[in-house]
Structure formats: structure tokens, C-alpha cells
Design a protein around this motif. Structure first.
Motif, PDB file in Angstrom:
ATOM      1  N   VAL A  94     -22.066   0.689  61.593  1.00 36.18           N
ATOM      2  CA  VAL A  94     -23.016   0.458  60.722  1.00 36.18           C
ATOM      3  C   VAL A  94     -22.635   0.139  59.210  1.00 36.18           C
ATOM      4  O   VAL A  94     -21.712   0.952  58.834  1.00 36.18           O
ATOM      5  CB  VAL A  94     -24.019   1.609  60.549  1.00 36.18           C
ATOM      6  CG1 VAL A  94     -25.092   1.499  59.549  1.00 36.18           C
ATOM      7  CG2 VAL A  94     -24.727   1.847  61.934  1.00 36.18           C
ATOM      8  N   PRO A  95     -22.854  -1.094  58.580  1.00 37.70           N
ATOM      9  CA  PRO A  95     -22.175  -1.386  57.271  1.00 37.70           C
ATOM     10  C   PRO A  95     -22.855  -0.613  56.504  1.00 37.70           C
ATOM     11  O   PRO A  95     -24.155  -0.557  56.445  1.00 37.70           O
ATOM     12  CB  PRO A  95     -22.318  -2.823  57.190  1.00 37.70           C
ATOM     13  CG  PRO A  95     -23.492  -3.093  58.332  1.00 37.70           C
ATOM     14  CD  PRO A  95     -23.510  -2.277  59.221  1.00 37.70           C
ATOM     15  N   VAL A  96     -21.950   0.091  55.268  1.00 32.45           N
ATOM     16  CA  VAL A  96     -22.924   0.872  54.239  1.00 32.45           C
ATOM     17  C   VAL A  96     -22.394   0.139  52.931  1.00 32.45           C
ATOM     18  O   VAL A  96     -21.289   0.098  52.545  1.00 32.45           O
ATOM     19  CB  VAL A  96     -22.413   2.014  54.343  1.00 32.45           C
ATOM     20  CG1 VAL A  96     -23.124   2.885  53.108  1.00 32.45           C
ATOM     21  CG2 VAL A  96     -22.628   2.847  55.660  1.00 32.45           C
ATOM     22  N   LEU A  97     -23.288  -0.445  52.304  1.00 27.86           N
ATOM     23  CA  LEU A  97     -23.017  -1.059  50.989  1.00 27.86           C
ATOM     24  C   LEU A  97     -23.268   0.214  49.754  1.00 27.86           C
ATOM     25  O   LEU A  97     -24.177   1.129  49.558  1.00 27.86           O
ATOM     26  CB  LEU A  97     -24.049  -2.211  50.565  1.00 27.86           C
ATOM     27  CG  LEU A  97     -23.929  -3.359  51.609  1.00 27.86           C
ATOM     28  CD1 LEU A  97     -24.975  -4.312  51.381  1.00 27.86           C
ATOM     29  CD2 LEU A  97     -22.768  -4.158  51.302  1.00 27.86           C
ATOM     30  N   ASN A  98     -22.478  -0.056  48.713  1.00 31.54           N
ATOM     31  CA  ASN A  98     -22.670   0.639  47.544  1.00 31.54           C
ATOM     32  C   ASN A  98     -23.313   0.340  46.441  1.00 31.54           C
ATOM     33  O   ASN A  98     -23.115  -1.001  46.231  1.00 31.54           O
ATOM     34  CB  ASN A  98     -21.318   1.455  47.230  1.00 31.54           C
ATOM     35  CG  ASN A  98     -21.473   2.740  46.554  1.00 31.54           C
ATOM     36  OD1 ASN A  98     -22.175   3.505  47.142  1.00 31.54           O
ATOM     37  ND2 ASN A  98     -20.745   2.965  45.235  1.00 31.54           N
ATOM     38  N   MET A  99     -24.046   0.887  45.798  1.00 31.49           N
ATOM     39  CA  MET A  99     -25.030   0.296  44.446  1.00 31.49           C
ATOM     40  C   MET A  99     -24.275  -0.206  43.513  1.00 31.49           C
ATOM     41  O   MET A  99     -22.976   0.187  43.075  1.00 31.49           O
ATOM     42  CB  MET A  99     -25.733   1.541  44.187  1.00 31.49           C
ATOM     43  CG  MET A  99     -26.712   1.155  42.742  1.00 31.49           C
ATOM     44  SD  MET A  99     -27.182   2.823  41.889  1.00 31.49           S
ATOM     45  CE  MET A  99     -25.604   3.264  41.173  1.00 31.49           C
ATOM     46  N   GLY A 100     -24.702  -1.611  43.202  1.00 33.58           N
ATOM     47  CA  GLY A 100     -24.067  -2.139  42.345  1.00 33.58           C
ATOM     48  C   GLY A 100     -22.826  -3.211  42.622  1.00 33.58           C
ATOM     49  O   GLY A 100     -22.598  -4.132  41.914  1.00 33.58           O
ATOM     50  N   ASP A 101     -22.224  -3.165  43.881  1.00 31.89           N
ATOM     51  CA  ASP A 101     -21.200  -4.030  44.293  1.00 31.89           C
ATOM     52  C   ASP A 101     -21.531  -5.281  44.342  1.00 31.89           C
ATOM     53  O   ASP A 101     -20.812  -6.443  44.217  1.00 31.89           O
ATOM     54  CB  ASP A 101     -20.635  -3.330  45.626  1.00 31.89           C
ATOM     55  CG  ASP A 101     -19.805  -2.206  45.420  1.00 31.89           C
ATOM     56  OD1 ASP A 101     -19.199  -1.821  44.301  1.00 31.89           O
ATOM     57  OD2 ASP A 101     -19.462  -1.705  46.369  1.00 31.89           O
ATOM     58  N   GLU A 102     -22.913  -5.547  44.416  1.00 30.06           N
ATOM     59  CA  GLU A 102     -23.396  -6.944  44.584  1.00 30.06           C
ATOM     60  C   GLU A 102     -23.387  -7.655  43.297  1.00 30.06           C
ATOM     61  O   GLU A 102     -23.740  -8.911  43.256  1.00 30.06           O
ATOM     62  CB  GLU A 102     -24.755  -7.009  45.345  1.00 30.06           C
ATOM     63  CG  GLU A 102     -25.960  -6.464  44.601  1.00 30.06           C
ATOM     64  CD  GLU A 102     -26.070  -4.722  44.495  1.00 30.06           C
ATOM     65  OE1 GLU A 102     -27.069  -4.303  44.294  1.00 30.06           O
ATOM     66  OE2 GLU A 102     -25.189  -4.095  44.959  1.00 30.06           O
ATOM     67  N   CYS A 103     -23.285  -6.957  42.142  1.00 33.76           N
ATOM     68  CA  CYS A 103     -23.701  -7.416  40.746  1.00 33.76           C
ATOM     69  C   CYS A 103     -22.550  -7.325  40.016  1.00 33.76           C
ATOM     70  O   CYS A 103     -22.523  -7.096  38.613  1.00 33.76           O
ATOM     71  CB  CYS A 103     -24.781  -7.269  40.104  1.00 33.76           C
ATOM     72  SG  CYS A 103     -24.914  -5.289  39.863  1.00 33.76           S
ATOM     73  N   GLY A 104     -21.278  -6.944  40.281  1.00 33.40           N
ATOM     74  CA  GLY A 104     -20.089  -6.664  39.499  1.00 33.40           C
ATOM     75  C   GLY A 104     -19.986  -5.486  39.029  1.00 33.40           C
ATOM     76  O   GLY A 104     -19.157  -5.549  37.966  1.00 33.40           O
ATOM     77  N   TYR A 105     -20.562  -4.362  39.472  1.00 31.60           N
ATOM     78  CA  TYR A 105     -20.391  -3.087  38.898  1.00 31.60           C
ATOM     79  C   TYR A 105     -19.150  -2.641  38.318  1.00 31.60           C
ATOM     80  O   TYR A 105     -18.323  -2.944  39.592  1.00 31.60           O
ATOM     81  CB  TYR A 105     -21.353  -2.147  39.689  1.00 31.60           C
ATOM     82  CG  TYR A 105     -21.344  -0.671  39.208  1.00 31.60           C
ATOM     83  CD1 TYR A 105     -22.286  -0.470  38.134  1.00 31.60           C
ATOM     84  CD2 TYR A 105     -20.542   0.038  39.447  1.00 31.60           C
ATOM     85  CE1 TYR A 105     -22.297   0.844  37.648  1.00 31.60           C
ATOM     86  CE2 TYR A 105     -20.506   1.552  39.016  1.00 31.60           C
ATOM     87  CZ  TYR A 105     -21.309   1.732  38.013  1.00 31.60           C
ATOM     88  OH  TYR A 105     -21.492   3.010  37.489  1.00 31.60           O
ATOM     89  N   SER A 106     -18.828  -2.139  37.316  1.00 35.65           N
ATOM     90  CA  SER A 106     -17.240  -1.666  37.297  1.00 35.65           C
ATOM     91  C   SER A 106     -17.473  -0.221  36.390  1.00 35.65           C
ATOM     92  O   SER A 106     -18.279  -0.052  35.644  1.00 35.65           O
ATOM     93  CB  SER A 106     -16.671  -2.650  36.395  1.00 35.65           C
ATOM     94  OG  SER A 106     -15.309  -2.089  36.004  1.00 35.65           O
ATOM     95  N   THR A 107     -16.421   0.686  36.676  1.00 32.91           N
ATOM     96  CA  THR A 107     -16.313   1.408  35.766  1.00 32.91           C
ATOM     97  C   THR A 107     -14.957   1.643  34.940  1.00 32.91           C
ATOM     98  O   THR A 107     -14.416   2.597  34.413  1.00 32.91           O
ATOM     99  CB  THR A 107     -15.915   2.962  36.513  1.00 32.91           C
ATOM    100  OG1 THR A 107     -14.830   2.663  37.631  1.00 32.91           O
ATOM    101  CG2 THR A 107     -17.406   2.932  37.616  1.00 32.91           C
ATOM    102  N   GLY A 108     -14.437   0.486  34.812  1.00 31.55           N
ATOM    103  CA  GLY A 108     -13.471   0.232  33.980  1.00 31.55           C
ATOM    104  C   GLY A 108     -12.054   0.719  34.500  1.00 31.55           C
ATOM    105  O   GLY A 108     -11.200   0.971  33.854  1.00 31.55           O
ATOM    106  N   GLY A 109     -12.201   0.666  35.867  1.00 36.35           N
ATOM    107  CA  GLY A 109     -10.762   1.381  36.669  1.00 36.35           C
ATOM    108  C   GLY A 109     -10.822   2.891  36.943  1.00 36.35           C
ATOM    109  O   GLY A 109      -9.748   3.364  37.323  1.00 36.35           O
ATOM    110  N   SER A 110     -11.971   3.539  36.560  1.00 38.55           N
ATOM    111  CA  SER A 110     -11.930   5.152  36.662  1.00 38.55           C
ATOM    112  C   SER A 110     -12.483   5.262  38.153  1.00 38.55           C
ATOM    113  O   SER A 110     -13.695   4.793  38.426  1.00 38.55           O
ATOM    114  CB  SER A 110     -12.653   5.491  35.614  1.00 38.55           C
ATOM    115  OG  SER A 110     -12.755   6.955  35.898  1.00 38.55           O
ATOM    116  N   PRO A 111     -11.734   6.142  38.758  1.00 35.41           N
ATOM    117  CA  PRO A 111     -12.276   6.632  40.095  1.00 35.41           C
ATOM    118  C   PRO A 111     -13.192   7.900  40.080  1.00 35.41           C
ATOM    119  O   PRO A 111     -13.884   8.333  40.946  1.00 35.41           O
ATOM    120  CB  PRO A 111     -10.980   6.885  40.894  1.00 35.41           C
ATOM    121  CG  PRO A 111     -10.099   7.514  39.938  1.00 35.41           C
ATOM    122  CD  PRO A 111     -10.348   6.766  38.707  1.00 35.41           C
TER     123      PRO A 111
END
Length: 862
Positions: free
Chosen positions: A685-702
Motif C-alpha cells: 500500500v503506497p502512503v504519501l505524505n502531506m505536501g510532498d506533491e507541492c514541494g513542501y520543505s522544512t529547510g532541511g530540518s527533520p
């Protein structure tokens, strides 16, 4: 004159044992049918100074495991019959049986009939008082001062039994009638006192029912009374606190008698009317030496409250929550007419994980202020879900949580976070969530919830007691070690039977009342541990969920990520062919391969459904992901790779962070496509994460704390347009080729052929090998209507070099169609089989696969 004790809203006093409440004394007139003209003297009597209202129920009041209805209506008078009867039977210290019958109802005066079955021929009198709490006073002391207690003589009936009837004004209810019996001489001198066989005073509730132990929480019982029920094994006393309006001082406190209002470890009481009250909580007192965490200063939230009411206090310019109480307001009535669970087969799911608040809170969502960041906001974006092709939404935890720590630190399991409702209150949040679920169901989209039951927001500090299970019964709910500051104080005993019941009841509540389709259990490895931290092969909680008649019909998924230390503890999770799992190995193996450091064998295992983990269940039990609620989002995964991010297995593609280097940007774009491609062509089952489809970024913070609301303006960028369309294409491909990508069972070995570089056998365990290809032979009898379902050929190149691929041989009438090549420019990097411009190639043809790219071919008739 009998004394009733009311809490006053006056100012707090120092040293007051009732949280600063000043106790007012108001005299209430009571009338007994028997009058007393004789003067009685308490000569020779020794009452002592009782410190509690501990009366002993011998053959008990009508307490039973009677099923009650959840609180559908709270405010207002319950519909009751006149003449409701509550019988009690006590045994005295002399062996006499004392029968008490309380009769009455709302608006009707209460009658208390007392009958003593005694062989004594002496005169018998009753000394009584009325109270609502635990006044540490002596009855005889009150009599000597001429206050408080009342003396009444018994008469004898035709059977020779002592009888006495008392009438009380219903306006004074509820209260406890506390009394003692006394033998006296003909001259009226009290000879001796008679207490219960436990040497305590007798006590019965008037205007209150003893209540029922089930269900826990507040509910309307079959007899029309509002029932309150609370578990606490180690509490020595429990006080029900009722509130009017938004006052932070209880308007009424009712101390529960352990011998009338307790069954086993359950404290319970019922009331005929709660129309004057809007919220409730409990004070619990217990032994300090048992490390129970009891503190009578704090009013505690009922763990089973279905609606939570927040009382706020102003500190400077900020509003800070100080108390959470169970709400007694009317629960919103919701019309579920027409709602149908999609009941999608698990193997057909495409899941999209989101945080309700962050999903639409940004102004760019284009939603009104009262809608942004709420359940209604999620409903407003249903077209976005349909555009992507997802058919299941996975909500990050929506329980009330510690706002400083985030949603993975809840303090309650039966209610909704108020902020997710349009009006930011409990009723609005409940109604909004139900409306969202109904809307999504109407579009064929299931709703799953992430839940956290292994720990709570509490860490044992003083301020947390007000919302704490610890204050109710710490040793029953929590793993309590010898070192208070060790950090383990918030761990719940998941496999303790009372915690297990709490969790099961919570899950059923969300399925039955909210029509939720399934759950993902965060930190699920802890659910398989015993109280000593040892791994259990058959953890009671996990097994109970798997076989529960309600929960077993939902999707249940284990996620072994722990928010406590941001770790992932992989275990052999017991499943009974019911539990699916978030596949962390899929994430790590795919990340490693695409950055050029993984083994071919690891990638092959993940592509084929992770048989090493799910061989006894099937590939549909593997929920695959490359990004999730913690760690780097997809754009950052290909843009940042410092030493501090080593555990992320990321690769910056040549430059760290933002760059203008076109070569690096091109590689990053290919890598993003590669991650999505591998996710969707793998079994599971593929699971997508919110915002990955629109280039969401945290500036490199995990860090989870650095997550912010997504910017909906990003959906208009060229990047987002092509990624959104690519995801939709991959979803449609999975559906069209469900014979392979949505298989409920593992593919047959004979239907898979593997290739390494230069058409050689793959070097499975050689870390220098970075190319893998496989041919998948279709099952010709899968669907006779789909004549285009031919063989598939898929290639993966994680190296820096061009790879020349020879396409497998085909029969003369068939050719290969190139459907995907992640190295090509948009929109040509993916095509449909019916596209007239799609590239065709015969068997044994050569195809050049560029570095860091993937491709897919499908055989069809020329």
C-alpha cells in the motif's frame, strides 16, 4: 435543623483543605413523621470523631452491571418515575440488620424509611445529619452544642421491629443522610451507641442513586438517571465535582461512599437532574506511599468524557489552559443517513497522510478564517484528493494534546481537539469531524486515524495533574519506576487489563460514533511489551484488537516509530493475519538504493512486497512510504545530507540546500520522480505524505516541531503540476495493472525474471552494483476484458553512468511501449499506453537509461 455544606465562591483562604474553597453553613429544615417530646441526654455515649462517611453496605443497594446509554442528552431533567426506590441493607456491630429505603424523585419530597431488625427490648433512637462532603466532626459534639444533628425516636410496628420515617424537601437534594443508632433507658438517657459492623456511622444517599459501574464515564442509564462511573483501584476516596458556568470553583461536591458507591475498583453515583451544571470532574485521594500521585487539590478530567471543556485563566496577555473538565452539555446530534463505509480492499488503498491543522491553516488555502485548519477545511479540499487519485486519508492524531509537544502527546482518548472545529469548541469539533468523514465517504475515500495509546502528555509535574490519569490511579495506568525523573512516568501499561479496556473502548467509540475506517497505532512496539519491558509473543491488547468483533472489521496498522525519542524499534509484530505494518525497511532500503549505497537484494525484496516481513500475511499488509510525519520531506530528502542528517539516508545530489546549479536541480527532480515511481510499482500500500506533491520543505530540518502549514500557492508551480499529474498517472497505472501492483498475494517466482548490468545475473550482495531490471509476466487469465495487460519490464539505474538495456524478447505480434522514463522532460517522462506518440520498441532492442533514472515498459500487440 440539619446542616448541609455548600462550597462558596468566596475568596481562597490559606491552609484550606478544599483547594481554597470557603465552606458556608446553611440550615435546612427537615421534618420527621415521628416527633420527639422527650429530652435525650447523650450520657455515657462516646461517639469519637469520625473522619469519613464510611457506611457499610451489607446486602447491597441495587448496584449491577446494568448497561447504560452514552450521554446523548446531558443538560435538563431526566425523565423519571415518581416513587423511585433505592433499598439498602446494613449490619450493625451488634449483629442487627438495618434496612433503609429511600423513595422519591425530582420535584417530589424524599421519604426515608428505616427499619431495624433487632431482638432488643430497649428504646431506640436515631441521631442523624445531612451533608454532601466529609465534615470531620462528631455527631455527639454537634448535639451537645445544639447544632447540626437531629435526634429522632423509633416506633415499633406490629412485628415488633423498630421503624422510623423521615421526610426531606427535594429542593435540598442531593445529600447524604448520615446517622447512628442509640439504645436509651426509659428516663431518656442514652445507654450505648450502635455503629455499623465496621464501627462507622451509617450513610445513605438521598436525591442520588448508588449508580452503576458500567459503562465508565457519564451516561444516561435505563432508569433515566445520569450515571457517573470512574475506575480507581487505589483511591481511598473520590469526590464528584459539578460546575456551573465557567467558574473554576465547583458548585457542588459529592463525596462517594466506598460502601455504597463502589463496586470492585469502580466508583459510581447517579443523579436525577444535572440541569444546573455544565461540566464535571473528580477529586481523588489515596495513599502517598503507593506512589499513586493522588492530590485532592486538583479536579481531574474523566478519562471517559466524550466532550472536554477547557477552563482558561489569564496570565499577562496570554490565555493558558489550567483545567480540563468533562462537559455535560448536549452532544450534537448528527444525521448519518446515507453514509456508507467504502470498505475498500486493503491492497487497493492509496493513502495520504495529513495534519488537520497544518493542511489548510495557511492563508494560501483560500478558505475563510473559521474554516482554515479545521475538519471542514479538509472537506473543502476533497477535489485535491481526487486529483491525486488517493482513496484513503490518514489523519495525524486528533485527540486533545499538549500544544508544546504536538499531537503525538495526547492527554485524552475519547474527545476531539477543539481547535479543529469551526467554533473551536467540543461540540463544533465533533460535528465537523463527522461531516468531514461523511463527505469523504461519499467520494469513496476512507478515513484512518493515527492513535497514540502508549504514553500521554504528562511527565509527572505538578501542573499536569489537572488532566492526568496519574491523579486518578497512577500505579494502575502508568509504568512507575523507582526514579521519578527517569522519563518513563508517561508510559502507559498497555497490557494491563484496565488500560486495555480503556483503549478498546476508545477505538470502538471512534468506529461506532464517528464511522472511522481504521487506525494506525504509533509506537506500536510498546504495545507488545509487558510491564517489565519484556517482549510478549501474545500481547493481550494486540490480540484483543485483532479479534474484536467491531475493530477486526477495520484497517489496523502498526507503526513502530516512537515520538518519545524519535526512534524506530523494529520487532516481529504479532499479527494474527489482521495487523498490517508501516514498512520502515521499505523506506530505508529505497532511500539507500536511490542514493547509490544499497544492495540489489534489498531493493528486489521491497519491490516484491517485503516477503521477509510479510510472508505469512501477504504484500497488502505492507504500508510502504518514503517520507512520513517525521524526518525530511521529499524535496529536502534530495537537497540536504549533512553529517547531522546521516540517519535520514538522504543525498543532496551535489550541492547542499538551495542551489542554482541546473545539473544538480535536474538530478533532484529525477530523484523525486524515482522515489514516487518505486513507491507505486512496489507491491503493498503506497502512503504519501502531506505536501510532498507541492514541494513542501522544512529547510532541511527533520524535527516535527519545524513542520509548518503547507503553501497552497505552490500547487500552481510547474514542479507541483508535473508531480501531481505523475502521482495521478501512477495511481491509474496501479489500478489498470491491478493484476500485478494490487495483488493480494505474492507474485509467482516463475513470473519474475531478474537482470543485472549487461543482461547478466544480478550481483545481489555486491554494493557496487547499482542497476536492476525485472520482467513481470502477466497472468493471462486475470481479467479477460483487459486484453492490453501484457508483460512489464522495469529498470532502475542508481549509478552515475548511462546504462544500455536490452529489452526482453517478445512474440512477433507484440512490441514494447515505453510508459515511464524519469529522466525525460515533462510531460514526456510518462505516457499512457493509448498515447499515439508513445515510443515503441521490439524485443531485443537496446534502450539507453540515463544515470539516476527509472523506466517502465509494457508489452502490447503492434
Amino acid at each position: 435543623m440539619a446542616s448541609i455544606w455548600f462550597p462558596s465562591a468566596a475568596a481562597k483562604t490559606r491552609g484550606d483543605p478544599h483547594n481554597g474553597v470557603i465552606w458556608q453553613r446553611r440550615n435546612a429544615v427537615t421534618h420527621g413523621r415521628c416527633s420527639c417530646n422527650r429530652k435525650f441526654s447523650p450520657k455515657g455515649a462516646s461517639f469519637g470523631s469520625p473522619t469519613s462517611l464510611n457506611s457499610v453496605v451489607r446486602a447491597t443497594s441495587p448496584i449491577s452491571l446494568r448497561q447504560s446509554r452514552p450521554m446523548a442528552v446531558a443538560s435538563g431533567k431526566a425523565q423519571v418515575l415518581e416513587g423511585r426506590e433505592f433499598p439498602y441493607m446494613f449490619r450493625s456491630e451488634k449483629g442487627d440488620l438495618v434496612k433503609v429505603v429511600v423513595v422519591g424523585a425530582v420535584g417530589v419530597n424524599y421519604s426515608v424509611h428505616i427499619e431495624v431488625l433487632s431482638v432488643s427490648h430497649d428504646e431506640l433512637v436515631l441521631i442523624y445529619e445531612m451533608s454532601r462532603s466529609d465534615p470531620p466532626r462528631s455527631l455527639v459534639a454537634d448535639i451537645e452544642k445544639g447544632i447540626g444533628a437531629v435526634i429522632m425516636p423509633f416506633g415499633r410496628n406490629s412485628s415488633g421491629r423498630y421503624t422510623l420515617d423521615l421526610d426531606f424537601d427535594s429542593a435540598k437534594a442531593p445529600f447524604y443522610l448520615s446517622f447512628m443508632l442509640h439504645l436509651c433507658s426509659d428516663s431518656g438517657v442514652v445507654a450505648s451507641e450502635i455503629k455499623t459492623h465496621r464501627k462507622t456511622r451509617f450513610c445513605v444517599p438521598v436525591g442520588l442513586g448508588p449508580g452503576y459501574p458500567a459503562p465508565l464515564g457519564a451516561s444516561v442509564s435505563d432508569d433515566g438517571m445520569v450515571n457517573f462511573s470512574l475506575f480507581s483501584r487505589n483511591a481511598e476516596s473520590v469526590v464528584l465535582c459539578l460546575y456551573e458556568g465557567k467558574t473554576q470553583v465547583p458548585s457542588l461536591e459529592i463525596e462517594l461512599d466506598p460502601y455504597v458507591n463502589r463496586t470492585g475498583d469502580i466508583w459510581h453515583v447517579s443523579m436525577e437532574s444535572i440541569e444546573d451544571y455544565v461540566s464535571y470532574g473528580y477529586r481523588c485521594k489515596g495513599p502517598v506511599e503507593k506512589r499513586g500521585g493522588f492530590d485532592m487539590q486538583h479536579v481531574l478530567l474523566d478519562p471517559y468524557a466524550k466532550m472536554v471543556r477547557n477552563l482558561l485563566s489569564v496570565q499577562g496577555d496570554t490565555m493558558t489552559p489550567t483545567k480540563c473538565l468533562g462537559s455535560l452539555e448536549m452532544e450534537p446530534i448528527f444525521d448519518w443517513t446515507g453514509d456508507v463505509h467504502p470498505r475498500l480492499p486493503t491492497e487497493k488503498l492509496v493513502v495520504y497522510r495529513l495534519n488537520v491543522g497544518q493542511f489548510t491553516r495557511d492563508n494560501s488555502s483560500g478558505l475563510p478564517e473559521d474554516v482554515a485548519g479545521t475538519f471542514v477545511g479538509v472537506s473543502e479540499k476533497v477535489e485535491h484528493f481526487k486529483e491525486l487519485g488517493v482513496n484513503a486519508i490518514l489523519l495525524e492524531p486528533i485527540f486533545p494534546f499538549d500544544v508544546k509537544k504536538g499531537p503525538y502527546f495526547p492527554y485524552h482518548f475519547f474527545s476531539v481537539m477543539d481547535e479543529y472545529g469551526q467554533e473551536h469548541n467540543a461540540a463544533s469539533a465533533i460535528n465537523s469531524m463527522k461531516e468531514m468523514i461523511k463527505t469523504l465517504h461519499s467520494e469513496g475515500i476512507e478515513v484512518l486515524m493515527e492513535v497514540v495509546f502508549t504514553h500521554s502528555a504528562e511527565v509527572g509535574d505538578v501542573d499536569s495533574h489537572e488532566i492526568s490519569l496519574r491523579g486518578i490511579d497512577s500505579s494502575s495506568y502508568y509504568v512507575v519506576d523507582k526514579n521519578v525523573g527517569s522519563g518513563t512516568n508517561s508510559l502507559l501499561k498497555c497490557n494491563n487489563h484496565i488500560v486495555q479496556q480503556l483503549i478498546i473502548d476508545s477505538l470502538r467509540h471512534w468506529v461506532v460514533e464517528f464511522h472511522v475506517d481504521g487506525f494506525c497505532f504509533i509506537n506500536s512496539s510498546s504495545m507488545a511489551r509487558g510491564q517489565n519491558g519484556d517482549h510478549l509473543s501474545r500481547p493481550p491488547l494486540v490480540e484483543a484488537i485483532a479479534f474484536d468483533p467491531i475493530l477486526s472489521r477495520t484497517k489496523i496498522v502498526a507503526d513502530c516509530w516512537s515520538p518519545l525519542d524519535m526512534s524506530y524499534m523494529e520487532i516481529q509484530f504479532p499479527h494474527w493475519k489482521s495487523w498490517a505494518e508501516m514498512n520502515m525497511r521499505f523506506c530505508s532500503d529505497v532511500r539507500n538504493f536511490l542514493r547509490g549505497e544499497g544492495l540489489l537484494s534489498d531493493l528486489a525484496t521491497r519491490l516484491c512486497g517485503s516477503g521477509d516481513l510479510f510472508s505469512s500475511r501477504g504484500p497488502s499488509f505492507s504500508f510502504n512510504f518514503v517520507t512520513k510525519n517525521f524526518g525530511l520531506p521529499l524535496v529536502d530528502l534530495v537537497s540536504f545530507s549533512t553529517a547531522e542528517l546521516a540517519s535520514e539516508l538522504s543525498w543532496n545530489c551535489g550541492d547542499e540546500g538551495p542551489t542554482n546549479n541546473n545539473t544538480v536541480l535536474e538530478t533532484r527532480l529525477k530523484q523525486i520522480r524515482n522515489f514516487l515511481f518505486v513507491l507505486f510499482v512496489s507491491l503493498g500500500v503506497p502512503v504519501l505524505n502531506m505536501g510532498d506533491e507541492c514541494g513542501y520543505s522544512t529547510g532541511g530540518s527533520p524535527l516535527y516541531d519545524d513542520r509548518k502549514p503547507i503553501n497552497w500557492d505552490s500547487l500552481g508551480t510547474g514542479f507541483s503540476k508535473q508531480i501531481t499529474k505523475f502521482i495521478a498517472y501512477l495511481v491509474s497505472l496501479r489500478i489498470r495493472r491491478g493484476d500485478i501492483f494490487q495483488s493480494k498475494h505474492f507474485l509467482k517466482v516463475e513470473n519474475i525474471v531478474w537482470f543485472g548490468s549487461n543482461q547478466s545475473e544480478p550481483k545481489w550482495d555486491d554494493p557496487t552494483c547499482k542497476f536492476l531490471a525485472l520482467a513481470l509476466k502477466s497472468e493471462k487469465n486475470f481479467d479477460m476484458l483487459n486484453s492490453n495487460n501484457g508483460d512489464l519490464f522495469i529498470c532502475f539505474n542508481a549509478s552515475n553512468n548511462l546504462e544500455t538495456v536490452v529489452l526482453p524478447e517478445l512474440s512477433e505480434e507484440n512490441v514494447w511501449l515505453r510508459l515511464v522514463d524519469t529522466s525525460l522532460a515533462f510531460p514526456g517522462f510518462f505516457s499512457n499506453s493509448y498515447d499515439p506518440n508513445v515510443q515503441k520498441a521490439e524485443g531485443s532492442s537496446s534502450y539507453e537509461l540515463k544515470p539516476h533514472s527509472c523506466s517502465l515498459f509494457e508489452a502490447t500487440m503492434d
